[in-house]
Design an enzyme around this catalytic site. Sequence first.
Site, PDB file in Angstrom:
ATOM      1  N   HIS A 200       0.795  -1.246   0.000  1.00  0.00           N
ATOM      2  CA  HIS A 200       0.000   0.000   0.000  1.00  0.00           C
ATOM      3  C   HIS A 200       0.817   1.281   0.000  1.00  0.00           C
ATOM      4  CE1 HIS A 200       1.060  -0.076   4.231  1.00  0.00           C
ATOM      5  NE2 HIS A 200       0.639   1.149   4.346  1.00  0.00           N
TER       6      HIS A 200
HETATM    7  N1  UDP Z   1      -3.542  -5.147   8.974  1.00  0.00           N
HETATM    8  C1  UDP Z   1      -4.797  -5.671   9.197  1.00  0.00           C
HETATM    9  N2  UDP Z   1      -5.552  -6.026   8.104  1.00  0.00           N
HETATM   10  C2  UDP Z   1      -5.101  -5.908   6.835  1.00  0.00           C
HETATM   11  C3  UDP Z   1      -3.799  -5.389   6.626  1.00  0.00           C
HETATM   12  C4  UDP Z   1      -3.049  -4.997   7.722  1.00  0.00           C
HETATM   13  O1  UDP Z   1      -5.237  -5.826  10.337  1.00  0.00           O
HETATM   14  O2  UDP Z   1      -5.829  -6.252   5.887  1.00  0.00           O
HETATM   15  C5  UDP Z   1      -2.741  -4.754  10.142  1.00  0.00           C
HETATM   16  C6  UDP Z   1      -1.385  -5.398  10.228  1.00  0.00           C
HETATM   17  O3  UDP Z   1      -1.469  -6.626  10.864  1.00  0.00           O
HETATM   18  C7  UDP Z   1      -0.590  -4.377  11.021  1.00  0.00           C
HETATM   19  C8  UDP Z   1      -1.190  -3.076  10.581  1.00  0.00           C
HETATM   20  O4  UDP Z   1      -2.456  -3.367  10.035  1.00  0.00           O
HETATM   21  O5  UDP Z   1      -0.808  -4.551  12.411  1.00  0.00           O
HETATM   22  C9  UDP Z   1      -0.280  -2.465   9.570  1.00  0.00           C
HETATM   23  O6  UDP Z   1      -0.890  -1.441   8.995  1.00  0.00           O
HETATM   24  P1  UDP Z   1      -0.444  -0.845   7.604  1.00  0.00           P
HETATM   25  O7  UDP Z   1       0.277  -1.847   6.823  1.00  0.00           O
HETATM   26  O8  UDP Z   1      -1.668  -0.216   7.039  1.00  0.00           O
HETATM   27  O9  UDP Z   1       0.504   0.352   8.042  1.00  0.00           O
HETATM   28  P2  UDP Z   1       2.036   0.469   8.380  1.00  0.00           P
HETATM   29  O10 UDP Z   1       2.391  -0.553   9.403  1.00  0.00           O
HETATM   30  O11 UDP Z   1       2.782   0.299   7.113  1.00  0.00           O
HETATM   31  O12 UDP Z   1       2.172   1.853   8.911  1.00  0.00           O
END
Ligand code: UDP
Length: 352
Positions: A200
């Site tokens: 994403h």
């Molecule tokens: N996550 C979730 N469902 C999904 C995709 C991600 O619950 O379909 C959770 C994942 O397990 C993690 C968090 O969302 O705990 C990560 O979020 P994201 O990847 O959006 O953001 P980033 O960590 O890159 O800031």
Amino acid sequence: MKIFTIIGARPQFIKASAMSREIEKHTDVQDFILHTGQHFDANMSEVFFKQMKIPKPDVNLNIHGMTHGAMTGQMLQGIEENLLAEKPDVVLVYGDTNSTLAGALAAAKLHIPVGHVEAGLRSFNMKMPEEINRVLTDHISKWLFCPTADAVSNLENEGVADNHIFRTGDIMYDSAVHFAEFARSPKEELPQQFALCTLHRAENTDNPEILASLVQSLESIAKDLPLVLPLHPRTKKKLDDAGLSLSSAIHCIEPVGYLEMLWLLKHTQIVLTDSGGLQKEAYFFEKACITLREETEWVELTEYGINRICGHDQGKIHAAFQEFRLNKVVFPKALYGDGHSAQTMLNTMLQR
Ligand code: UDP
């Protein structure tokens, strides 16, 4: 003590849930929750409040879908109004989104002390909006809660005074430890063996050539091992805009709730991701990770050889996949604390 918690995006709900559980244990601590509205789809927001029993936000600013400047500016204004009305003792912000920066800035200007959860992380890539948000937030916060030793060194190298730096462990680990036993399978029918993928980040989704190259890599892996891809709404739109379709070996599903994500992490063979949070969660569940970015903030994972930084380079992605498939991967213990980081953070703020 009255805490004013500012959250707005999926990973922040997951992090804040651990702090909410801790706050509930203290009758002398009150929490006011402001949701900026950055993530608003039911499966990107509401599901986490339900599954993780996070108290309903006291205010939702409903700010989303704008340019970075417009979004941050409107948040700043909305947060300031609420801070003036609520007069909290402490403002708590999480991670590296526009909500994080807007919250820290509004509070700092009103001389309200700010706690930054997940402080000190650096990709050293100032083209990432997340990097700008986290660097600026760190330098206007009072309590910098660092998940790792590397985060502490980053702050020391930037000249932050020691009395602002606290190594607490990682709050996402608190959540994983607490909720692992409640993991449940997504409703969709999935292959027995699969690789879990999420995608994403703007640098991957917003350039059609890079997105096409990543799709090719994923398709090539899916010939060996089917992929499960909970598709972020931004990526879905960008795939549609670029006219890219995915084969049936890539099981595209709606974004899943946290409990379903924990189930996918438990059952996957390997993780491919450009998410910050998922790289660590792969480690929590002892799964090797291929990172679809040019750098990572979680350098300890790459140092132990359990995470390979591949960007969108098809050769590197393929080589890392083969290597992790063929070789046994050994996971070091306890890189991210003991699962009680929220308790440490709250106690630190209570001693203010
Ligand atoms: N996550 C979730 N469902 C999904 C995709 C991600 O619950 O379909 C959770 C994942 O397990 C993690 C968090 O969302 O705990 C990560 O979020 P994201 O990847 O959006 O953001 P980033 O960590 O890159 O800031």
